[in-house]
Structures are given as C-alpha cells and as structure tokens.
Design a protein around this motif. Structure first.
Motif, mmCIF file in Angstrom:
data_model
loop_
_atom_site.group_PDB
_atom_site.id
_atom_site.type_symbol
_atom_site.label_atom_id
_atom_site.label_comp_id
_atom_site.label_asym_id
_atom_site.label_seq_id
_atom_site.Cartn_x
_atom_site.Cartn_y
_atom_site.Cartn_z
ATOM 1 N N LEU A 131 0.748 -1.159 -0.110
ATOM 2 C CA LEU A 131 0.060 0.030 0.056
ATOM 3 C C LEU A 131 0.776 1.342 0.004
ATOM 4 N N SER A 132 2.223 1.182 -0.005
ATOM 5 C CA SER A 132 3.011 2.243 0.090
ATOM 6 C C SER A 132 2.862 3.151 1.228
ATOM 7 N N LEU A 133 2.517 2.408 2.307
ATOM 8 C CA LEU A 133 2.152 3.249 3.614
ATOM 9 C C LEU A 133 3.475 3.586 4.184
ATOM 10 N N ALA A 134 3.288 4.807 4.712
ATOM 11 C CA ALA A 134 4.150 5.611 5.776
ATOM 12 C C ALA A 134 3.767 4.934 7.292
ATOM 13 N N MET A 135 4.804 4.171 7.873
ATOM 14 C CA MET A 135 4.639 3.821 9.184
ATOM 15 C C MET A 135 5.447 4.491 10.314
ATOM 16 N N LEU A 136 4.859 4.597 11.453
ATOM 17 C CA LEU A 136 5.421 4.895 12.590
ATOM 18 C C LEU A 136 5.546 3.751 13.499
ATOM 19 N N PHE A 137 6.750 3.037 13.987
ATOM 20 C CA PHE A 137 6.839 1.971 14.801
ATOM 21 C C PHE A 137 7.378 2.520 16.019
ATOM 22 N N ILE A 138 6.788 2.139 17.161
ATOM 23 C CA ILE A 138 7.126 2.486 18.339
ATOM 24 C C ILE A 138 7.351 1.409 19.208
ATOM 25 N N THR A 139 8.716 0.985 19.630
ATOM 26 C CA THR A 139 8.890 -0.036 20.430
ATOM 27 C C THR A 139 10.069 0.070 21.421
ATOM 28 N N HIS A 140 10.035 -1.012 22.344
ATOM 29 C CA HIS A 140 11.188 -0.832 23.294
ATOM 30 C C HIS A 140 12.018 -1.939 22.992
ATOM 31 N N ASP A 141 11.619 -2.920 21.847
ATOM 32 C CA ASP A 141 12.503 -4.070 21.538
ATOM 33 C C ASP A 141 13.206 -3.762 20.148
ATOM 34 N N LEU A 142 14.755 -3.831 20.803
ATOM 35 C CA LEU A 142 15.849 -3.245 19.718
ATOM 36 C C LEU A 142 15.627 -4.361 18.504
ATOM 37 N N ARG A 143 15.594 -5.447 18.699
ATOM 38 C CA ARG A 143 15.340 -6.572 17.637
ATOM 39 C C ARG A 143 14.427 -6.225 16.507
ATOM 40 N N VAL A 144 13.130 -5.908 17.310
ATOM 41 C CA VAL A 144 11.862 -5.641 16.335
ATOM 42 C C VAL A 144 12.452 -4.430 15.732
ATOM 43 N N ALA A 145 12.787 -3.429 16.067
ATOM 44 C CA ALA A 145 13.236 -2.063 15.638
ATOM 45 C C ALA A 145 13.914 -2.328 14.379
ATOM 46 N N ALA A 146 15.217 -3.253 14.643
ATOM 47 C CA ALA A 146 16.109 -3.678 13.638
ATOM 48 C C ALA A 146 15.346 -4.229 12.315
ATOM 49 N N GLN A 147 14.483 -5.281 12.552
ATOM 50 C CA GLN A 147 14.037 -5.792 11.574
ATOM 51 C C GLN A 147 13.152 -4.832 10.643
ATOM 52 N N VAL A 148 12.314 -3.771 11.531
ATOM 53 C CA VAL A 148 11.295 -3.268 10.567
ATOM 54 C C VAL A 148 11.461 -1.812 9.904
ATOM 55 N N CYS A 149 12.538 -1.278 10.795
ATOM 56 C CA CYS A 149 12.555 0.305 10.757
ATOM 57 C C CYS A 149 13.591 0.747 9.567
ATOM 58 N N ASP A 150 13.201 1.822 8.783
ATOM 59 C CA ASP A 150 14.067 2.141 7.826
ATOM 60 C C ASP A 150 14.912 3.355 8.660
ATOM 61 N N HIS A 151 14.138 4.031 9.188
ATOM 62 C CA HIS A 151 15.007 5.456 10.230
ATOM 63 C C HIS A 151 14.582 4.956 11.639
ATOM 64 N N ILE A 152 15.505 5.407 12.554
ATOM 65 C CA ILE A 152 15.402 5.280 13.803
ATOM 66 C C ILE A 152 15.386 6.357 14.642
ATOM 67 N N ALA A 153 14.792 6.689 15.767
ATOM 68 C CA ALA A 153 14.850 7.916 16.453
ATOM 69 C C ALA A 153 14.876 7.273 17.675
ATOM 70 N N VAL A 154 16.029 7.635 18.577
ATOM 71 C CA VAL A 154 16.180 7.004 19.988
ATOM 72 C C VAL A 154 15.814 8.202 21.019
#
Lengths: 546, 313
Positions: A481-504
């Motif tokens: 769907l060419s969606l923009a996603m904001l993915f909020i997590t405390h889990d670094l492994r999950v973040a590594a898998q799905v995120c293109d950019h990271i804000a800590v």
C-alpha cells in the motif's frame, strides 16, 4: 565457571519426574503439563522456555505448592533437595518456602504489598522462619538489601513500594527470596516487565548471587535473548510437553526439534535489515519541535511540570518506516498520541499533507484524522468486546460517509489482506487469539485508508512466533500500500527488523536520529550505546546464524 | 494535609447554610400549626392567636429566618415551642443515649461483619460464603421494627435475659447502662453487618487476586497472616468508606429503634418535635445531623491516608 561447578554437584536441588498436571475437564487439552522431567543442579541455572500456554508457570507453581485447587498434580513427582514434596502437607510446604525454595515473580510493580513498608515485608520472612530477635533481623535485612545493591538500605527499609522504581522493587523481591539462602530459586519471567537496561542489571544480579551462594535457579522466560544471557541449560516446552533439553549452546545454536528451530528462527536479528532507501519519497508527516508538558496545579503545592516530550522533530516518508525506540517514560508513546491528536501537544508543529495539525481545532481536524491511524499494544483491550469484528472495522468508514455496502466489501478485502477468513467478520473479539486480534486491529486501522499507520508497541504482547508473523504482515502491507509507518517499540530486535529510520528517545528527547543501518551500525550517542549494550543475547549466534 | 482539613471544614459552612435554609422553608410550608397543637383541643381562636404572637410566628418568613439565623451565629438554636427550654440544652440531654446506641451499634457491626466478610472471601463459593450472602439479603430486607419486636419477644419476654425497653444513664453504672443498650444495638446493627460484610467480602476477594498475595504465600506465611496483613490491609479503604456511610445512615436508623425501645435519645426527640411542629427543635436537630454527616465524611477521607500510604492530600 558453571562447568566446573556442575561436575562436583552431587544431589540435584530440584528433580521433576514425569510430572503431569490436570486441567479442568472441558478445556482445550487434558493436561496443563504432561510427562515433564528435568533437574536443576546446585549452582545451575536451568531456563524453562516456551510461549504462552506452554505450562512453564504451572510447573513453577507446582514446585512451590501454589497450584490452584483446579489444577491437581495427576502423576509424577517433585523432589526438593532429596525430599519428595509432591504430596507434602501444606504445613511442610509452608516451612520449605523461603527457607529451601523461593520465588521471584514477573511484575515487580504489583508483587509487593503496596500498604506495607519494604523492610517489614522482608521482615515477615524472618519472623516466620527464624528465631532472630528484632535487632538481628534488621541487621540481616540491611545486609541483604546491600547485597542486592540497593543504595541507602536504611531509606529503602522504611520506604513503601510505590516510592521505588520497578528495578528497585524487583531487587526487594529478590532480597526477600534470598534472605534465607534457599537451595532453589524459581524466577518466573523476572525481567519481562522491566526496561532493557534495568533487565541487564537484574540478570547480572541474579547470576552473581546465584554463583556466590551456589543456588540452583529455575528461570522461566519466553525471551531467547535472556536465555542466551543467563542459562546453563535450557528446557523447551510446547503445549505442556517438553520437546528439547540440553545445554545453552546446544539448544540455541543447533536446535534439534522442529518447534525449537521455529522459535529460534523467529528471534529477530539485532542488525538493521539493510533495505535500500528511496531518499526522494514524499514526506507524509513531519514533526517539528513537538513538545508535551503536563502541568499539575495543586491547591497549595504550586505548579509541577513534567516534560513528557520536548523538541521532537522527524520526517516520515511514504513507503518507509520510522521507529521510535526508548525505555518506559522516554516519551515515545506521548509522541505517538500527540501525532494522532489523542492528546494535544503543548508546542511545536505536526505537518500532515502540508497543514499543521498540532493546534488545529477539532472540527477542521476531523477530515484529516482519517489519514493517521493507530494500532495499540494490547489486542485484548483495544477491541470493544460487545461488537463483532465487522462492526469494529466498518465503524470508521461509515463515520466518514462511506456507503454500507462499500464498507462491507472493504472489510472483506481487508480480512483477506491480513490473512483472516472473511467469515470471521460476524464473530466477537473474544473468539480470537492475541495474534488474530492484532490482525483485526490492523484491518480496522487500514479500513480508513490512512496515509500513515502508527504501531504503538503493537507486537510487544505477542509470543515470538506470532510476533514474527505480525511483523511480516506489517512489512507486506507497508510495501503493497506504500504506507508510511511509525513504529514505536522498546524492543531493539524488532526495531532492527522493520525500521528504515530510527529515533532513539530518552527522557522526552530524541537523542539520536538517522537511518537504521547507521544507528545500529555506529551508534553515536552514549545512551544509544548503553541501550544496545543492554540488549539481551547481543552477539549470540542464534541457530548458528553469523 | 492540615490545609486539606481546614479546607474541608470550611466547606461544611455552605453545606450547613443550605441545609438551614431548606429545613426552615420546608417546615413553614408543611401544614400544621404549632400554636394550635400547643393550645390543645379546648382552646379558642384568641388563645391560639395569642400563642402564635408569643412564638413570633406572626412575623414574615424572612424576618423569622433573620431572627433565627442571627441567634444561630451566636450558637443559640432558639427555644423549643413544645419543651419550653433552650434547644441546645434539649439536644445536650438527649445526646448521650443516641451516642451510646450509635457507638455500640457500629462497634458490633464492625466486629462481626469484618471477620465474616474476610472468611467468606477466603472460602469464596463455599457453604460459609453462601450462608453469609443469604443472611445479608435477609439483613437488608427485614424491617428494623419487625426485628426489634421479634428480639424483644424472644430475648426479653421468653428468656427474660434483658430488659424489654427503657434506658439507664451511664452515671447509674456501666452494666445497667449496657444491659439496656444491647438489644437495641443488635437490632440496629443487623443491616450494617449485612452491608459491611458484603463490602468486606468483595474487596478482600479482589485483593486476594493480586500478585502480592501470591508473594506472601510464597514466603511461607500462614494463611491467616496472608488474609489479615496482606488482603484485609489492602481492602481497608472501601471498608472504611462503607463504615463511614453506615455511621451517617445510622442517624436515620435510630429514630425507629429509639421509638420501639423507648430510649429518650435524639431519634425520639425528632419524632416528638415533628409531631408537635416544634420548629426550632427540628431545625436544631437536623443541623446537628448534617454537621455529623459532613464531619464523618471528613474522618473517612482522612482514614484513607492511614490505610494507604499512596494517598496524600
């Protein structure tokens, strides 16, 4: 260290033989656990791993003699330091608790009595099981508080639980469990509710105390990262049966059973995925200097300000995922809520389709709300239990004037998109598992045809295998769907898998912001580095991965 | 905390003012002429008019209120039409029996209901729990006067253990004083036992499901310590609230009980004053009751701080 100790160990601290515990009739299976055998040696940490419903907590309760009456031990035996306690009378079990076997629980926030001082709660153990006088008891308590590395033991002794942090409370629970030097410590997901840095400290503390006192530890967890950190041996449970038992390295690196392989295969890597990035993709939403300050005006106490988020800026582009990573209280959920305008920001701008929605009045905001949708953490509570799945999904589109027939059609298509049977539309949320409900929540959000999908800890409550499936689904949807996603997590492994950019985020501020590969590959900020260093199982080659 | 107490006490003033105005107006609007009642059946209209004049009932309502409110500010509740004495003194005389009855009632209710509720929660769903729940329905539904007469018939007339009715002042010795109070207090306490036991059971039951109960059991504590020190201690706030409500409601309850047992307390005084249209007495008693109500509520709020260290004002 552990190998040497294991060799000289004589009698196992805990022996569980062919244990079977019955479930009440009419349940999904006859036994909560069946035919489970293992032993915990002196000075050994045995990790009991499994997903929810695997029966791991039931085993812990059976050992402690704390099983509810509906779950009787049907067969097999439990031997504690040479004494058969399978059918020991209650009085004997009471004597053994805290003296020979002790337990640490998952939720430090609720495991302590909120109306009793911490010192008094440890004191109860000594009053019950020793003949020490008051002064000796107090000395002993201050000693153990020191040993679990709590600062200023005198103050902690007199403090109520709500005055302490989660990590401090868990140290109190550990102190309470270890004050009489039991031979066996059962730790039931003791770090699951804690932040990753606190988790690392508590794991180190347990390993340290265990090694020093030669305690046998039965450590229950669902997190393979934690297993990699702490276990000597590992037992894997699946639906009440033990599928694999072996040393840590054997089980985690060369799993034999298909289920273990699947579980370990589901553990996300700590390396960024390395998808190519389209730098020219249009910006869907950007935050500029966003801040949220909570002001507490007391009657006589004056103003108290809490800066939940301050000066947060980022862009989310079409077809890309921005991850906000942080510990509890870092302000990551506050930011999400400000962007959806569930709460009103106190400053800064949120630009959506060229308009600033940060302080837009509700009436003008309404047509824009459709474009930003959110999926929450707890799939058990975010669906109205009295509405069918169809009603949950089509309510939003109907509110925005979509004709009923079209909304129904959309609901059917979305169910297929999230890999659910469209027949399920007429059923109620309680008839689905956690993973299925989260799929429904995603379908509900997508029914509004948003430009931006926010996932606020959307996979944190799920078992690792289900989590992997939902993550894969989110990836697929983002791409299709060419969606923009904001993915909020405390889990670094999950973040590594799905995120293109990271804000800590830390304490309301973004301390590091950049492409995922850069943040994971070469973290700049001290806090980011500390966060990564604390990630359990970091650098461990799961399933023989490089 | 002290600021909180001061604020709450200040807040009682408008409450009392509103109560004063409402009671005053309602009494003037109800039918029945105090002068006619005082004069008796044989009186002629001139006598009645004369009594009205002497009671100040010929003034306008506003003027009457002004006079009464003016006296009120100096702590003077006026003079009773019917008893021919200062209302303050009248209430002073009648306070002891009511206070004694209310205290004993609440004491019995709490001492019986809390343990019952704890045991019922502990044995949730068992025979004890079911019996207690059955009893509490009975306790709620049985009228006070029915229970009173049944108890008098059984305990006083058949068994002869306790006096049928009447009241002995405390200065006449503690035992005679207590003997006369036991039956009325038991009668009155039944409904509060039902109420408090139910709330205790519910909140202990809730506490028993909490994680810290599991922690307490894992420490090897005996069951009674788990129940009292951990479950009940955490269930105390709702229980204290309902005891407070009980004390406030008790004031209404004493009216019937005092009448049945012929106890010369505030409840009886209220009934007599209403029958005689004794405006100043009714006004005084109701003002006192409202003050007690507000004050008990304040005490309940303050007790939260004691029971739960997380609560701060």
């Amino acid at each position: 260290m552990s190998a040497a100790r294991n060799e000289q160990a004589q009698d196992p601290v805990l022996q569980v033989r062919d244990l079977a515990i019955a479930l009440p009739a009419g349940g999904e299976r006859a036994h909560a656990v069946n035919g489970v055998s293992f032993e915990v040696k002196r000075g050994e940490i045995l990790c009991l791993v499994g997903e929810s419903g695997s029966g791991k907590s039931v085993i812990a309760q059976a050992v402690m003699g704390l099983l509810p009456r509906q779950l009787p031990v049907a067969a097999g035996g439990i031997t504690l330091a040479g004494e058969d306690i399978t059918h020991a009378p209650r009085s004997r079990l009471r004597e053994l608790r805290a003296t020979r076997m002790a337990m640490v629980f998952q939720e430090p926030m609720t495991a302590l009595n909120p109306v009793m001082r911490c010192g008094a709660q440890i004191d109860e153990v000594l009053v019950e099981h020793t003949r020490l006088d008051a002064a000796a008891r107090k000395r002993r308590i201050l000693d153990i508080l020191n040993e679990v590395k709590l600062p200023d033991p005198e103050r902690i002794y007199a403090a109520y639980p709500h005055q302490l942090s989660g990590g401090q409370r868990q140290r109190i629970v550990i102190a309470m469990a270890l004050v009489l030097e039991p031979a066996l410590l059962i730790a039931d997901e003791p770090t699951t509710a804690l932040d990753v840095t606190t988790q690392a400290q508590i794991l180190a503390l347990i390993a340290d105390l265990q090694a020093r006192h030669g305690t046998g530890v039965l450590f229950i967890t669902h997190d393979f990262g934690v297993v990699a950190e702490i276990a000597h041996r590992v037992a894997v449970l699946r639906l009440g049966e033990m599928v694999e038992l072996g040393t840590r390295d054997a089980v985690l690196k060369q799993p034999q059973h298909a289920y273990t392989k699947m579980l370990i295969g589901s553990v996300p890597d700590l390396h960024a995925h390395g998808r190519p990035l389209d730098a020219g993709a249009p910006v869907v939403l950007s935050a500029r200097g966003l801040s949220k300050t909570y002001v507490d005006r007391g009657w006589l106490s004056g103003r108290r300000e809490v800066r939940a988020a301050s000066d947060v800026s980022f862009d989310i582009r079409r077809g890309q995922t921005l991850g906000i990573v942080g510990e509890s209280g870092s302000g990551k959920s506050t930011v999400a809520r400000c962007i959806v305008r569930l709460i009103d920001p106190s400053g800064g701008a949120v630009l959506l389709a060229g308009q600033d929605i940060a302080s837009m009045p509700a009436r003008r905001l309404r047509p824009l709300r459709r474009q930003v949708q959110i999926v929450f953490q707890d799939p058990y509570r975010s669906l109205n239990p009295r509405r069918t799945v169809r009603e949950a999904i089509i309510e939003g589109p109907l509110n925005y004037g979509v004709p009923r027939a079209e909304a129904d059609e959309r609901a059917r298509k979305l169910m297929e998109l999230v890999r659910m049977d469209p027949g399920a539309l007429e059923r109620y949320p309680h008839q689905f598992s956690g993973g299925q409900r989260q799929r429904i929540c995603i379908a509900r959000a997508l029914a509004m045809e948003p430009a931006l999908l926010i996932a606020d800890e959307a996979v944190s409550a799920l078992d690792v295998s289900v989590q992997a499936q939902v993550l894969a689904l989110l990836e697929e949807i983002r791409e299709r769907l060419s969606l923009a996603m904001l993915f909020i997590t405390h889990d670094l492994r999950v973040a590594a898998q799905v995120c293109d950019h990271i804000a800590v985020m830390s304490q309301g501020r973004v301390v590091e912001y950049g492409p995922a590969a850069q943040v994971f590959g070469a973290p700049q900020h001290e806090y980011t580095r500390a966060l990564f260093a604390a990630a359990p199982g970091r650098g461990f080659a799961f399933g023989g991965r490089a | 905390m002290y600021a909180f107490i001061a604020r709450r006490l200040l807040a009682t003033l408008p409450v009392l003012l509103i109560v004063a105005v409402l009671v005053f107006l309602m009494l003037r609007l109800t039918p029945g002429d105090p002068a006619a009642i005082l004069a008796g059946d044989a009186a002629n209209p001139e006598q009645i008019a004369q009594i009205r004049e002497s009671l100040g009932l010929n003034e306008s309502i506003v003027a009457q209120f002004g006079i009464w409110a003016g006296h009120l500010l100096t702590g003077d509740l006026g003079e009773s039409f019917y008893f021919k004495m200062k209302v303050v003194e009248l209430i002073g005389q009648r306070l002891e029996p009511t206070l004694a009855l209310a205290t004993l009632t609440i004491l019995i209710a709490v001492l019986v209901a809390v343990p019952l509720g704890v045991i019922a929660a502990w044995r949730f769903g068992g025979w004890f729990d079911r019996c207690l729940m059955g009893f509490s329905v009975l306790g709620f539904s049985i009228p006070v006067f029915v229970l009173a007469y049944v108890l008098i018939w059984l305990v006083s007339l058949k068994l002869g253990w306790l006096p049928v009715q009447g009241y002995q002042r405390l200065e006449g010795g503690f035992w005679p004083f207590l003997r006369h109070l036991i039956l009325p207090a038991i009668t009155l306490s039944v409904i509060y036992i039902a109420l408090i036991a139910r709330v205790t059971r519910a909140s202990v039951l809730e506490a028993l499901g909490e994680d810290y109960i599991r922690t307490a059991r894992a420490k090897g504590l005996p069951e009674w310590k788990v129940l009292v020190k951990h479950a009940l201690a955490n269930a105390a706030v709702p229980v204290a609230t309902v005891i407070g409500i009980g004390i406030a409601l008790l004031i209404g309850g004493v009216v019937v009980t005092e009448s049945v047992y012929a106890i010369p307390g505030l409840g009886r005084l209220t009934v007599d004053a209403v029958l005689a249209r004794d405006f100043p007495t009714i006004q005084g008693v109701i003002l006192l009751f409202s003050f007690v109500y507000v004050f008990v509520n304040l005490l309940v709020d303050l007790s939260y701080v004691f029971f739960d260290p997380r609560i701060r004002y």
